[in-house]
Design an enzyme around this catalytic site. Sequence first.
Site, PDB file in Angstrom:
ATOM      1  N   ARG A 103       0.828  -1.217   0.000  1.00 39.80           N
ATOM      2  CA  ARG A 103       0.000   0.000   0.000  1.00 39.80           C
ATOM      3  C   ARG A 103       0.861   1.266   0.000  1.00 39.80           C
ATOM      4  O   ARG A 103       0.383   2.361   0.285  1.00 39.80           O
ATOM      5  CB  ARG A 103      -0.903   0.012   1.204  1.00 39.80           C
ATOM      6  CG  ARG A 103      -0.149  -0.182   2.521  1.00 39.80           C
ATOM      7  CD  ARG A 103      -1.040   0.128   3.629  1.00 39.80           C
ATOM      8  NE  ARG A 103      -0.496  -0.364   4.881  1.00 39.80           N
ATOM      9  CZ  ARG A 103      -1.083  -0.158   6.025  1.00 39.80           C
ATOM     10  NH1 ARG A 103      -2.202   0.508   6.062  1.00 39.80           N
ATOM     11  NH2 ARG A 103      -0.553  -0.611   7.130  1.00 39.80           N
TER      12      ARG A 103
ATOM     13  N   ASP B 221      -6.585  -3.883   0.679  1.00 42.27           N
ATOM     14  CA  ASP B 221      -7.092  -2.803  -0.169  1.00 42.27           C
ATOM     15  C   ASP B 221      -6.053  -1.732  -0.529  1.00 42.27           C
ATOM     16  O   ASP B 221      -6.347  -0.837  -1.314  1.00 42.27           O
ATOM     17  CB  ASP B 221      -8.289  -2.134   0.522  1.00 42.27           C
ATOM     18  CG  ASP B 221      -7.945  -1.655   1.923  1.00 42.27           C
ATOM     19  OD1 ASP B 221      -6.747  -1.670   2.277  1.00 42.27           O
ATOM     20  OD2 ASP B 221      -8.867  -1.258   2.654  1.00 42.27           O
TER      21      ASP B 221
ATOM     22  N   ARG C  70       5.937   9.759   3.245  1.00 44.43           N
ATOM     23  CA  ARG C  70       7.142   9.448   4.008  1.00 44.43           C
ATOM     24  C   ARG C  70       8.384   9.752   3.171  1.00 44.43           C
ATOM     25  O   ARG C  70       8.350   9.640   1.942  1.00 44.43           O
ATOM     26  CB  ARG C  70       7.209   7.957   4.358  1.00 44.43           C
ATOM     27  CG  ARG C  70       5.993   7.380   5.001  1.00 44.43           C
ATOM     28  CD  ARG C  70       6.321   6.067   5.668  1.00 44.43           C
ATOM     29  NE  ARG C  70       6.641   4.981   4.733  1.00 44.43           N
ATOM     30  CZ  ARG C  70       6.703   3.702   5.113  1.00 44.43           C
ATOM     31  NH1 ARG C  70       6.497   3.369   6.373  1.00 44.43           N
ATOM     32  NH2 ARG C  70       6.993   2.763   4.240  1.00 44.43           N
TER      33      ARG C  70
ATOM     34  N   ASP D 133      11.299  -7.547   6.974  1.00 49.67           N
ATOM     35  CA  ASP D 133      10.815  -6.593   5.970  1.00 49.67           C
ATOM     36  C   ASP D 133      10.618  -5.208   6.597  1.00 49.67           C
ATOM     37  O   ASP D 133      10.341  -4.244   5.885  1.00 49.67           O
ATOM     38  CB  ASP D 133       9.498  -7.072   5.347  1.00 49.67           C
ATOM     39  CG  ASP D 133       8.455  -7.426   6.390  1.00 49.67           C
ATOM     40  OD1 ASP D 133       8.733  -8.283   7.232  1.00 49.67           O
ATOM     41  OD2 ASP D 133       7.363  -6.831   6.374  1.00 49.67           O
ATOM     42  N   ASN D 134      10.757  -5.125   7.914  1.00 45.04           N
ATOM     43  CA  ASN D 134      10.641  -3.823   8.576  1.00 45.04           C
ATOM     44  C   ASN D 134      11.985  -3.366   9.140  1.00 45.04           C
ATOM     45  O   ASN D 134      12.032  -2.568  10.072  1.00 45.04           O
ATOM     46  CB  ASN D 134       9.607  -3.906   9.705  1.00 45.04           C
ATOM     47  CG  ASN D 134       8.191  -4.059   9.162  1.00 45.04           C
ATOM     48  OD1 ASN D 134       7.911  -3.690   8.023  1.00 45.04           O
ATOM     49  ND2 ASN D 134       7.305  -4.597   9.970  1.00 45.04           N
TER      50      ASN D 134
HETATM   51  P1  AMP Z   1       3.380  -4.346   7.818  1.00 45.43           P
HETATM   52  O1  AMP Z   1       2.944  -5.310   8.871  1.00 45.43           O
HETATM   53  O2  AMP Z   1       2.620  -3.038   7.815  1.00 45.43           O
HETATM   54  O3  AMP Z   1       4.851  -4.139   7.760  1.00 45.43           O
HETATM   55  O4  AMP Z   1       2.937  -5.013   6.446  1.00 45.43           O
HETATM   56  C1  AMP Z   1       3.321  -6.287   6.025  1.00 45.43           C
HETATM   57  C2  AMP Z   1       2.985  -6.449   4.583  1.00 45.43           C
HETATM   58  O5  AMP Z   1       1.562  -6.309   4.385  1.00 45.43           O
HETATM   59  C3  AMP Z   1       3.618  -5.428   3.658  1.00 45.43           C
HETATM   60  O6  AMP Z   1       3.881  -6.079   2.453  1.00 45.43           O
HETATM   61  C4  AMP Z   1       2.533  -4.395   3.518  1.00 45.43           C
HETATM   62  O7  AMP Z   1       2.675  -3.588   2.380  1.00 45.43           O
HETATM   63  C5  AMP Z   1       1.289  -5.267   3.460  1.00 45.43           C
HETATM   64  N1  AMP Z   1       0.070  -4.552   3.851  1.00 45.43           N
HETATM   65  C6  AMP Z   1      -0.240  -4.124   5.094  1.00 45.43           C
HETATM   66  N2  AMP Z   1      -1.427  -3.491   5.096  1.00 45.43           N
HETATM   67  C7  AMP Z   1      -1.883  -3.506   3.828  1.00 45.43           C
HETATM   68  C8  AMP Z   1      -3.053  -3.004   3.166  1.00 45.43           C
HETATM   69  N3  AMP Z   1      -4.014  -2.357   3.819  1.00 45.43           N
HETATM   70  N4  AMP Z   1      -3.163  -3.235   1.836  1.00 45.43           N
HETATM   71  C9  AMP Z   1      -2.224  -3.901   1.155  1.00 45.43           C
HETATM   72  N5  AMP Z   1      -1.111  -4.391   1.712  1.00 45.43           N
HETATM   73  C10 AMP Z   1      -0.928  -4.203   3.028  1.00 45.43           C
HETATM   74 MG    MG Z   2       6.153  -3.233   6.786  1.00 47.18          MG
END
Ligand code: AMP
Ligand code: MG
Length: 518
Positions: free
Chosen positions: A106, A138, A196, A273-274
């Site tokens: 996203r 989404d 960002r 990934d973070n």
């Molecule tokens: P995060 O836990 O935010 O680091 O996200 C983990 C993965 O899920 C990453 O690939 C994000 O881009 C994806 N992701 C998290 N929230 C969404 C969202 N609302 N729509 C699409 N991808 C998402």
């Molecule tokens: Mg992330």
Amino acid sequence: MQEMCRAFIDDFFVRSLPGDVSSLNISREVKNACYSIVHPSPVAKPKLLAWSDDLAEKFNLTKPHDKSTDIDLLAGNLILPSMKPYAACYGGHQFGHWAGQLGDGRVITLGEILSSRGERWEFQLKGAGPTPYSRNSDGRAVLRSSVREFLCSEAMYYLGGPTTRALSLVSTGERVTRDMFYDGNPREEPGAIVCRMAPSFVRFGNFEIFTARGDVTNLKKLADFIIQNYFSELGLPSEVTYVRWFEEICRRTAILMVHWQKVGFVHGVMNTDNMSILGLTIDYGPYGWLDVYDPDWTPNTTDFKNRRYSFGNQPAVALWNLAQLANSLGPLVTNPEVFSSGLELYETVFNRTYLEMMSQKLGLKQVSADILTDLDRVLRLTEIDTTIFYRNLTDVELHDPSLTSLLSAFYSAEISSEISSQLLLWLKNYCRIVLQDSIEPEARKNIMNKANPKYILRNYLAHEAIESAENGDLAPLDALLKVIRKPYDDSLEFIRFAEKRPEWARTRAGCSALSCSS
Ligand code: AMP
Ligand code: MG
């Protein structure tokens, strides 16, 4: 100063690295590519809610007024001809397990912009709509999580910690459906987009995905690109340079962990990934700040059982993540064992820097492991506010120590005499060492006040600012931004924000427990 839409915008990442051959914007596996070109999905009614003057100044950008085209740009409604917007491809280890392809689900990067000092920074929109990496989601972000990302990027920056930055927070005028507690009760929330910025948003996972797929050609391309552009002082890419580079990533990550421990920050989702390749705090999700001292504390509800990403575990998890990165860099060298030097360096740098940091927090010449172990023990005896405890330690009367100046840190009104006497014992021992050190009192106070913030982004304060913003009142958000931009100041103007967490916030969702739903 100029509008962002008139600034010089580059597509350096896109033109330097291999991209996805397909332009199909549906969830799918993307191979042999660092990114996929994808346009943001327009939103109904963008409105600017918050702005970072400090960051804008670095890039000579003026704050957009209500009718400025920059608001369209910051909401993904306007793409300039110079832009080649993209979502990056990466994978990652989530909660200790390889999760395969993740990628920007996203986030869409619009391009790079040059600072007045000639630095090239990427800028990207979080919540800009679906990408090939969105899986079943989404591609949007709710106001709640966007306010949290904006606030914490600013808080971390002003606390002096390495971090990605946030330029703007824009509401979209659209609703987003989220099941915040994962309990089958989805509700509609206002949507938002954060812009960002960072020199690079490349993560450990950008390298891991290539190695997992046996794609050494692209692994090398990305590694060489990052070294040549962000670590050029290490020399041209070679086997020796890869090792030095990994050591430097380990060194920066160690410094980052010390900083988090210094200010009581808990990231909450330290998946690979973070983890930023530049050693920055990245991806502000279900993070939290220590109120009560408790190394086992995690804000992330998904992590309540195992506490993998708890406050005290962060340095060890960072090392585990670095080991995964080392594995993924293995194919670049003849003998992958060479990367063990980086992991060893991580431990050396972390231990040394951590002790230096704790010496500053305590205002001692050199803190001993003994006094720290004992402090950890006494701080767990009752609920003690970490931030207030350290900040008020400067006020303890060294020749006649008492708990008086620390009382405001206690969450319980009644403290047993047994606990008081143990705390006092530690305090007396501590004061004795301070007196032996004989650092000039003003100098000691200065050192301590720079190591012990008075104002942190308390979880309940962020929650209050969010609730008001959701109801259209931005005043609490503005006030909180003012406070966190001067975290070490002693000013009395903001004193309310330095108080310990109120009782109502103890168990309130969003204050003590956060889900990944965002
Ligand atoms: P995060 O836990 O935010 O680091 O996200 C983990 C993965 O899920 C990453 O690939 C994000 O881009 C994806 N992701 C998290 N929230 C969404 C969202 N609302 N729509 C699409 N991808 C998402
Ligand atoms: Mg992330």
